[in-house]
Design a protein around this motif. Sequence first.
Motif, PDB file in Angstrom:
ATOM      1  N   GLU A 122       0.824  -1.211   0.000  1.00  0.00           N
ATOM      2  CA  GLU A 122       0.000   0.000   0.000  1.00  0.00           C
ATOM      3  C   GLU A 122       0.861   1.265   0.000  1.00  0.00           C
ATOM      4  O   GLU A 122       0.533   2.258  -0.671  1.00  0.00           O
ATOM      5  N   CYS A 123       1.975   1.232   0.729  1.00  0.00           N
ATOM      6  CA  CYS A 123       2.861   2.401   0.781  1.00  0.00           C
ATOM      7  C   CYS A 123       3.342   2.786  -0.615  1.00  0.00           C
ATOM      8  O   CYS A 123       3.311   3.965  -0.992  1.00  0.00           O
ATOM      9  N   PHE A 124       3.776   1.805  -1.382  1.00  0.00           N
ATOM     10  CA  PHE A 124       4.329   2.130  -2.691  1.00  0.00           C
ATOM     11  C   PHE A 124       3.236   2.341  -3.734  1.00  0.00           C
ATOM     12  O   PHE A 124       3.484   3.006  -4.752  1.00  0.00           O
ATOM     13  N   TYR A 125       2.053   1.840  -3.466  1.00  0.00           N
ATOM     14  CA  TYR A 125       0.900   2.205  -4.298  1.00  0.00           C
ATOM     15  C   TYR A 125       0.622   3.699  -4.144  1.00  0.00           C
ATOM     16  O   TYR A 125       0.401   4.413  -5.119  1.00  0.00           O
ATOM     17  N   ILE A 126       0.653   4.173  -2.904  1.00  0.00           N
ATOM     18  CA  ILE A 126       0.425   5.597  -2.633  1.00  0.00           C
ATOM     19  C   ILE A 126       1.491   6.452  -3.310  1.00  0.00           C
ATOM     20  O   ILE A 126       1.190   7.467  -3.962  1.00  0.00           O
ATOM     21  N   MET A 148       9.225   5.000   9.643  1.00  0.00           N
ATOM     22  CA  MET A 148      10.129   5.495   8.613  1.00  0.00           C
ATOM     23  C   MET A 148       9.412   5.586   7.266  1.00  0.00           C
ATOM     24  O   MET A 148       9.517   6.590   6.547  1.00  0.00           O
ATOM     25  N   MET A 149       8.636   4.554   6.940  1.00  0.00           N
ATOM     26  CA  MET A 149       7.932   4.542   5.661  1.00  0.00           C
ATOM     27  C   MET A 149       6.804   5.563   5.654  1.00  0.00           C
ATOM     28  O   MET A 149       6.567   6.229   4.636  1.00  0.00           O
ATOM     29  N   LEU A 150       6.105   5.715   6.777  1.00  0.00           N
ATOM     30  CA  LEU A 150       5.044   6.715   6.840  1.00  0.00           C
ATOM     31  C   LEU A 150       5.616   8.129   6.709  1.00  0.00           C
ATOM     32  O   LEU A 150       4.999   8.999   6.095  1.00  0.00           O
ATOM     33  N   MET A 151       6.804   8.358   7.277  1.00  0.00           N
ATOM     34  CA  MET A 151       7.439   9.664   7.116  1.00  0.00           C
ATOM     35  C   MET A 151       7.771   9.920   5.655  1.00  0.00           C
ATOM     36  O   MET A 151       7.576  11.037   5.145  1.00  0.00           O
ATOM     37  N   CYS A 152       8.246   8.895   4.958  1.00  0.00           N
ATOM     38  CA  CYS A 152       8.522   9.016   3.534  1.00  0.00           C
ATOM     39  C   CYS A 152       7.252   9.412   2.783  1.00  0.00           C
ATOM     40  O   CYS A 152       7.287  10.264   1.889  1.00  0.00           O
ATOM     41  N   LEU A 153       6.118   8.810   3.148  1.00  0.00           N
ATOM     42  CA  LEU A 153       4.849   9.123   2.494  1.00  0.00           C
ATOM     43  C   LEU A 153       4.385  10.544   2.806  1.00  0.00           C
ATOM     44  O   LEU A 153       3.839  11.229   1.938  1.00  0.00           O
TER      45      LEU A 153
END
Length: 430
Positions: A151-155, A210-215
């Motif tokens: 989902e992260c990389f879909y976003i 970390m991934m949410l911060m990237c998003l």
Amino acid sequence: MSVVTLEKCREDIRKQLDNVVDFWLKYSLDRVHGYCLYTGICLYCYIVQILVMSSFAFYFRGFFTCIGKDGKIYDELKYVWLQGRQVWMYCRLYRTMDRFHKPEILEAATVGGAFLRKFARVSSSSGQWKCAFCLTRDGKALKVQRTIFSECFYIMAMDELSRLTGDKDMQLEAEQMMEQLIYWVQVDPSGLGRPQLPGEVPINSLSVPMMLMCLVQQLTEGRGQEVAQKYKELGNWCVEQILQHIQRAGTAILENVSVDGSELPGCQGRLQNPGHALEAGWFLMLYGAQSGDKEIHRTAIRNFVELPYQYGWDKEHGGLFYFLDVDGHCPTQLEWSMKLWWPHCEALIAFLMAYSHTRKPELLEIFSEVYQYTFSHFPDAENGEWFGYLTQEGKVALDFKGGPFKGFFHVPRCLYMCERILDDLLENKD
């Protein structure tokens, strides 16, 4: 490193980026059912670009990522998180670097986005949208993971592609998926398909904040104050969660801690992942620079860049270990001593960014050391692209160029970011 050396470094990085982009454009695109790689845009491709998110999308089949050393496809399965990463990377290159403003890159980005939108999302038992982890060649869902990373990389893909197409629905879709992610992480993870088990202890794993911060950085970039304000609280939460991983009086970054920031028992609690720490470090540097928080910026460099290098660098053979145990036990991960491509990519970004922000020569010296190791071990001069998996001694262990976990992302993102940082350094060398 002298100015001349930095200029040579930039030249090498630029050539490597061109090589890597060419490799994936040549071998990764699934050209079945009507797609072909044009040097210009024919009328058919122009129509498809206009209607790319319409019913015509089913003609296109996304990207292969299981690519051998010579470009041959050895498995036709398609991994959603790598599809998203590849769309994002093509869009970013096309949108921000003149020499990649090419029709074939735009076509690859748009048809990859069409494939994602049509096939990636599956409905979960709770009625919430979940992204598959793995798809068949023609887009049938094969596997769903109980994590947030597809989902992260879909976003990321949808948001970046919306910046090219001007498609507001696509941008809204990215933001709606983001809201779902926030709910899973902060409120109720049951939609991920993970039942609460009696012996389970809630964990703060570094990869999640970390991934949410990237998003947050992706969704707010250039969107104005209203969007920045919308995600400000989440960005602050991500920083707090990441800082909890500074343990043992600032002498260690641990991959997993409890939700209240205390150390966990056993192998899981002792685990260190230098690559993740370094990646979190440059995310924090960006946050500190954007927010004007100098203390976060100092912490990012001291604890998440310099420290992981100190404990993660193999002093005998060179290169960064994949995993370590903070107490010196042998990690339980069988590949712990291998040298993987992506931690070195994150180290190159982190140290070059840290130097560009501070101009401390010792940071540039470490960048140079990582650069020399990386560029002498990972690139394949014969067939192009980079090997991903080396032995501890630095020999190629697995010779494929892409697989379920290695795609068109860490290498080109690293080269792209380092080239841009070097451009800025050399323009402002005084």
